[in-house]
Design a protein around this motif. Structure first.
Motif, mmCIF file in Angstrom:
data_model
loop_
_atom_site.group_PDB
_atom_site.id
_atom_site.type_symbol
_atom_site.label_atom_id
_atom_site.label_comp_id
_atom_site.label_asym_id
_atom_site.label_seq_id
_atom_site.Cartn_x
_atom_site.Cartn_y
_atom_site.Cartn_z
ATOM 1 N N ALA A 13 0.650 -1.358 -0.272
ATOM 2 C CA ALA A 13 -0.110 -0.234 0.446
ATOM 3 C C ALA A 13 0.704 0.954 -0.068
ATOM 4 N N GLY A 14 -0.103 2.335 -0.771
ATOM 5 C CA GLY A 14 1.577 3.664 -0.213
ATOM 6 C C GLY A 14 2.762 3.279 -1.507
ATOM 7 N N ILE A 15 3.058 1.946 -2.432
ATOM 8 C CA ILE A 15 3.851 2.398 -3.161
ATOM 9 C C ILE A 15 3.229 1.231 -4.029
ATOM 10 N N ALA A 16 3.884 2.166 -5.286
ATOM 11 C CA ALA A 16 3.488 1.067 -6.930
ATOM 12 C C ALA A 16 5.012 0.806 -7.870
ATOM 13 N N LEU A 17 5.062 0.145 -8.553
ATOM 14 C CA LEU A 17 6.196 -0.192 -9.558
ATOM 15 C C LEU A 17 5.551 0.371 -10.511
ATOM 16 N N SER A 18 6.604 0.833 -11.335
ATOM 17 C CA SER A 18 6.793 1.324 -12.440
ATOM 18 C C SER A 18 5.623 -0.056 -13.602
ATOM 19 N N ALA A 19 5.114 0.890 -14.802
ATOM 20 C CA ALA A 19 4.473 -0.315 -15.420
ATOM 21 C C ALA A 19 5.653 -1.543 -16.139
ATOM 22 N N ALA A 20 6.637 -0.442 -16.745
ATOM 23 C CA ALA A 20 7.405 -1.269 -17.287
ATOM 24 C C ALA A 20 8.240 -2.226 -15.986
ATOM 25 N N ALA A 21 8.545 -2.429 -14.577
ATOM 26 C CA ALA A 21 8.849 -3.506 -13.712
ATOM 27 C C ALA A 21 7.829 -4.214 -13.804
ATOM 28 N N ARG A 22 6.364 -3.775 -13.468
ATOM 29 C CA ARG A 22 5.007 -4.901 -13.665
ATOM 30 C C ARG A 22 5.071 -5.432 -14.566
ATOM 31 N N GLN A 23 5.365 -5.034 -15.930
ATOM 32 C CA GLN A 23 4.918 -5.830 -16.770
ATOM 33 C C GLN A 23 6.436 -6.592 -17.152
ATOM 34 N N ARG A 24 7.834 -6.723 -16.830
ATOM 35 C CA ARG A 24 9.059 -7.808 -16.399
ATOM 36 C C ARG A 24 8.808 -8.632 -16.229
ATOM 37 N N LEU A 25 8.645 -8.051 -14.520
ATOM 38 C CA LEU A 25 7.516 -9.213 -13.565
ATOM 39 C C LEU A 25 6.866 -10.299 -13.985
ATOM 40 N N GLN A 26 5.888 -9.920 -14.663
ATOM 41 C CA GLN A 26 4.760 -10.363 -15.426
ATOM 42 C C GLN A 26 5.430 -12.143 -16.233
ATOM 43 N N GLU A 27 6.636 -11.466 -16.909
ATOM 44 C CA GLU A 27 7.282 -11.903 -18.396
ATOM 45 C C GLU A 27 8.176 -13.086 -17.169
ATOM 46 N N VAL A 28 9.055 -12.626 -16.617
ATOM 47 C CA VAL A 28 9.711 -13.753 -15.546
ATOM 48 C C VAL A 28 8.664 -14.622 -14.822
ATOM 49 N N VAL A 29 7.903 -14.194 -15.115
ATOM 50 C CA VAL A 29 7.489 -15.427 -13.296
ATOM 51 C C VAL A 29 6.740 -16.273 -14.652
ATOM 52 N N ARG A 30 6.197 -15.634 -16.018
ATOM 53 C CA ARG A 30 5.676 -16.238 -16.982
ATOM 54 C C ARG A 30 6.310 -17.590 -17.744
ATOM 55 N N ASP A 31 7.739 -17.005 -18.067
ATOM 56 C CA ASP A 31 8.756 -17.742 -18.504
ATOM 57 C C ASP A 31 9.276 -18.284 -17.291
ATOM 58 N N ILE A 32 9.085 -18.345 -15.956
ATOM 59 C CA ILE A 32 9.712 -19.357 -15.205
ATOM 60 C C ILE A 32 9.515 -20.237 -14.865
#
Length: 435
Positions: A117-136
């Motif tokens: 709460a109160g902290i938001a990752l950048s859209a690019a960082a969120r997308q990168r994390l989703q991509e990495v988790v999907r791959d792994i």
């Protein structure tokens, strides 16, 4: 952004020695990102007693929450504050720049990044994390290094879900959760891995219990739905073997009575005809109840239910029926589809029997107000018949009241109006709940 991606040998989280050691590896200066550093076994002292009680309470909050995406941000904020050290306590814990959970609920195909709460990752960082988790997720035991967005500190990505639960493709029946711990932008003097280890364990246990509770709730709902379906079918069978048989006999006998009263006084003829009409109507309604009790559409969209209804009426009437479906896919539970079908059938029956109409149109669309996204579903049934005034319907004709009761059961708005061009328009509108 340099991410160190890892899971334990068994895929379980936390990996008590490997994960905690990687937290130190990420802070070590001069250690290349792609260097595999041997894991040094070490005795891990337990965290502070107060921290352990706090983490147990957090585990319970996660396990019992109804909506994970709503409850988890505040929990993650507490955990981040613990890792970074609470100013009131005067103790310095391991410094962490960012923290989030990459979550996929059971049955979902995509991951959601949940931040404190109160902290938001950048859209690019969120997308990168989703991509990495999907791959792994395709290889739960994989360890790899990934580089990413400039200006974002590196970190460690940790599996919170057992590899066996994720399955070989990462799309198992259970959910899939990963924790990302980011490094602070400035060098930290030290990291206390026991607390980080305890935080990971609290998250892992809480998410596993929450998924278990969610699965149990779904199983209970499915069991209740199946029990209701079985009860309806048993009642339908009893109606067929008892009341429907008696009504069928009564319908045939009342027809004979009508023919026998052909030369009787006018009053007797009218009475015989009324008895025959009521017998036919009661038999038809009983047959509809029996058919409705056996109706099931599985995963078929509502438009298919309406199409089947039109096919049914086309065999019984010379009217022209039209379906204007403007919704690609709208799936409702069987119980809701049944209520909508009964309302539509009653409206169509009234048009066929009483309206003297030649054309009937069903329209299904999403209803929106202004620029806002569509929030409601609208079903309209309109004919070109003679129309009627609902206030003049005799009390003995209870079809309108039944439609209103069914609409209330659905939580829907129900109305009967007369268009300017004539005829009758029945509208049913309910809140959009599809995904």
């Amino acid at each position: 952004m340099a991410l160190s991606l890892g899971a334990s040998k068994t895929g379980k989280a936390p990996a008590s020695q490997g994960i905690a050691h990687r937290l130190d590896i990420q802070c070590a200066r001069g250690c290349p990102a792609d260097t595999e550093t041997p894991v040094r076994p070490a005795a891990i002292p337990p965290p502070d007693l107060r921290d352990r009680h706090h983490l147990d309470a957090i585990t319970l909050r996660i396990a019992t929450c109804a909506d994970l995406e709503e409850a988890l941000p505040s929990v993650l904020r507490e955990l981040l504050d613990m890792l970074n050290g609470c100013p009131e306590s005067g103790t310095a814990h391991s410094a962490t720049g960012e923290l989030c959970v990459v979550h996929r609920a059971p049955g979902q195909a995509t991951n959601t990044v949940i931040s404190p709460a109160g902290i938001a990752l950048s859209a690019a960082a969120r997308q990168r994390l989703q991509e990495v988790v999907r791959d792994i997720g395709r290889d739960p035991g994989a360890r790899q290094q990934a580089s990413g967005i400039a200006g974002t500190p590196g970190g460690v990505l940790i599996a919170l879900t057992d590899a066996a639960d994720r399955g070989e493709t990462g799309r198992g029946a259970t959910g899939d959760d990963w924790l990302w711990l980011g490094e602070p932008a400035a060098p930290a003097p030290s990291r206390e891995t026991p607390l980080a280890h305890a935080v990971i364990d609290a998250l892992s246990r809480g998410l596993a219990l929450q998924q278990q509770q969610a699965r149990h709730a779904e199983d209970r709902q499915a069991a209740v739905a199946q029990a209701l379906k079985n009860e309806r079918r048993q009642l339908a069978a009893e109606l067929h073997d008892t009341l429907a048989q008696e009504l069928s006999y009564l319908q045939m006998q009342s027809a004979r009575l009508t023919r026998a009263a052909h030369h009787a006084p006018q009053e007797v003829q009218a009475l015989a005809e009324e008895v025959h009409t009521q017998a036919r109507r009661t038999f038809r309604q009983t047959r509809e109840l029996i058919n409705g009790a056996h109706a099931t559409w599985g995963d078929a969209p509502l438009a298919c239910v309406l199409e089947a209804l039109i096919e049914e009426f086309e065999t019984r009437s010379s009217m022209v029926f039209e379906l204007d479906n403007r919704i690609q896919s709208l799936h409702l539970p069987d119980a809701q589809s049944l209520q909508v079908m009964f309302i539509a059938r009653e409206a169509m029956t009234n048009s066929v029997r009483h309206a003297r109409a030649t054309h009937l149109r069903l329209q299904l669309l999403y209803q929106s107000s202004g620029p806002q996204p569509a929030a409601r579903v609208l079903l309209t049934i309109e004919d070109n018949g003679c129309g009627f005034d609902p206030a003049e319907i005799p009390a003995a004709h209870f079809g309108l009241g039944i439609m209103q009761d069914r609409a209330r059961h659905l939580g829907a708005e129900f109305a009967i109006t007369q268009p300017r061009q004539g005829g009758t328009r029945v509208t049913l509108s309910w809140e959009r709940r599809d995904t």
